[in-house]
Design an enzyme around this catalytic site. Structure first.
Site, PDB file in Angstrom:
ATOM      1  N   THR A   1       3.294  -0.821   8.627  1.00 18.63           N
ATOM      2  CA  THR A   1       3.924  -1.622   9.685  1.00 18.63           C
ATOM      3  C   THR A   1       4.243  -3.046   9.243  1.00 18.63           C
ATOM      4  O   THR A   1       4.984  -3.751   9.933  1.00 18.63           O
ATOM      5  CB  THR A   1       2.968  -1.738  10.891  1.00 18.63           C
ATOM      6  OG1 THR A   1       1.744  -2.337  10.421  1.00 18.63           O
ATOM      7  CG2 THR A   1       2.683  -0.387  11.513  1.00 18.63           C
TER       8      THR A   1
ATOM      9  N   HIS B   1      11.592 -22.493  10.074  1.00 15.32           N
ATOM     10  CA  HIS B   1      10.672 -23.131  11.019  1.00 15.32           C
ATOM     11  C   HIS B   1       9.202 -23.002  10.665  1.00 15.32           C
ATOM     12  O   HIS B   1       8.425 -23.908  10.937  1.00 15.32           O
ATOM     13  CB  HIS B   1      10.893 -22.556  12.426  1.00 15.32           C
ATOM     14  CG  HIS B   1      12.174 -23.010  13.048  1.00 15.32           C
ATOM     15  ND1 HIS B   1      12.497 -22.789  14.376  1.00 15.32           N
ATOM     16  CD2 HIS B   1      13.241 -23.672  12.513  1.00 15.32           C
ATOM     17  CE1 HIS B   1      13.693 -23.304  14.617  1.00 15.32           C
ATOM     18  NE2 HIS B   1      14.164 -23.832  13.509  1.00 15.32           N
TER      19      HIS B   1
ATOM     20  N   CYS C   1       3.379  -2.720   3.950  1.00 16.11           N
ATOM     21  CA  CYS C   1       2.468  -1.616   4.280  1.00 16.11           C
ATOM     22  C   CYS C   1       3.218  -0.735   5.287  1.00 16.11           C
ATOM     23  O   CYS C   1       4.439  -0.791   5.349  1.00 16.11           O
ATOM     24  CB  CYS C   1       1.118  -2.127   4.791  1.00 16.11           C
ATOM     25  SG  CYS C   1       1.149  -3.006   6.365  1.00 16.11           S
TER      26      CYS C   1
ATOM     27  N   ASP D   1       0.869  -1.172   0.000  1.00 19.54           N
ATOM     28  CA  ASP D   1       0.000   0.000   0.000  1.00 19.54           C
ATOM     29  C   ASP D   1       0.910   1.228   0.000  1.00 19.54           C
ATOM     30  O   ASP D   1       2.138   1.108  -0.172  1.00 19.54           O
ATOM     31  CB  ASP D   1      -1.013  -0.030   1.162  1.00 19.54           C
ATOM     32  CG  ASP D   1      -0.386   0.278   2.521  1.00 19.54           C
ATOM     33  OD1 ASP D   1       0.859   0.418   2.596  1.00 19.54           O
ATOM     34  OD2 ASP D   1      -1.136   0.395   3.504  1.00 19.54           O
TER      35      ASP D   1
ATOM     36  N   HIS E   1       9.377 -29.431  12.240  1.00 15.87           N
ATOM     37  CA  HIS E   1       8.795 -28.211  11.670  1.00 15.87           C
ATOM     38  C   HIS E   1       7.725 -28.554  10.637  1.00 15.87           C
ATOM     39  O   HIS E   1       6.694 -27.888  10.567  1.00 15.87           O
ATOM     40  CB  HIS E   1       9.896 -27.328  11.088  1.00 15.87           C
ATOM     41  CG  HIS E   1      10.930 -26.993  12.109  1.00 15.87           C
ATOM     42  ND1 HIS E   1      10.627 -26.294  13.253  1.00 15.87           N
ATOM     43  CD2 HIS E   1      12.236 -27.334  12.185  1.00 15.87           C
ATOM     44  CE1 HIS E   1      11.722 -26.193  13.992  1.00 15.87           C
ATOM     45  NE2 HIS E   1      12.707 -26.815  13.372  1.00 15.87           N
TER      46      HIS E   1
HETATM   47  C1  RB5 Z   1      -2.011   2.942   6.313  1.00 14.73           C
HETATM   48  O1  RB5 Z   1      -2.033   4.201   6.854  1.00 14.73           O
HETATM   49  C2  RB5 Z   1      -1.593   1.914   7.355  1.00 14.73           C
HETATM   50  O2  RB5 Z   1      -2.632   1.672   8.207  1.00 14.73           O
HETATM   51  C3  RB5 Z   1      -1.126   0.646   6.679  1.00 14.73           C
HETATM   52  O3  RB5 Z   1      -0.077   0.934   5.818  1.00 14.73           O
HETATM   53  C4  RB5 Z   1      -0.612  -0.442   7.585  1.00 14.73           C
HETATM   54  O4  RB5 Z   1       0.372   0.041   8.442  1.00 14.73           O
HETATM   55  C5  RB5 Z   1      -1.598  -1.251   8.278  1.00 14.73           C
HETATM   56  O5  RB5 Z   1      -1.279  -2.163   9.027  1.00 14.73           O
END
Ligand code: RB5
Length: 149
Positions: free
Chosen positions: A66, A97, A64, A7, A132
């Protein structure tokens, strides 16, 4: 073939990964997003996950902000083991694993340089069998509703 998706929060990392794959001459397929305009990460998680479970692509890389949201969404697709990786040890161990088939990272967490290093480790680490295999089979059984603890 590696399936790539992101994203807006992970676009910078996917661009760095693409450069790395180009240098290594590793083929990839891009599923978007293609810029930093705000988009919905489940769309890209789903299309990359489908490309992996269908066999079109061997592995996926999803980024994304995080790495978490896109991994949660990808893991809803049967057969996907998507792992959020934030260090080299996890990049290696999730292949050895957990037999992870999608690497997830966060553009607001991980530098481009580190992301490339984690991708290199992930793509070059084999799965370990024995106990595993058994544990991954248990995960699959949970997914299929046949697991008994
Ligand atoms: C987008 O702002 C953010 O929520 C997305 O990139 C991500 O971090 C979601 O887990």
């Amino acid at each position: 073939m590696i399936a790539l998706g992101c994203d807006h929060g992970g676009y910078n990392l996917i661009c760095a990964i693409k450069k790395y794959l180009d240098e290594k001459k590793i083929p990839y397929k891009e599923f978007g997003a293609f810029g930093t305009e705000s988009v919905d990460y489940p769309v890209y998680a789903y299309t990359v996950a489908k490309a992996v479970v269908s066999g079109e692509c061997e592995y996926g890389i999803l980024c994304c902000g995080t790495g978490i949201g896109i991994s949660i969404a990808a893991n809803k697709v049967k057969g996907i083991r998507a792992a959020v990786v934030t260090n080299e040890f996890c990049a290696e161990m999730t292949r050895r694993h957990n037999h992870a088939n999608i690497l997830c990272m966060g553009g607001r967490i991980t530098s481009e340089e580190d992301a490339v290093r984690y991708a290199d480790i992930f793509l070059n680490t084999p799965e370990e069998g024995d106990r595993h295999d058994k544990r991954v089979a248990m995960i699959t059984a949970i997914e299929e509703g046949t697991f008994e603890a």
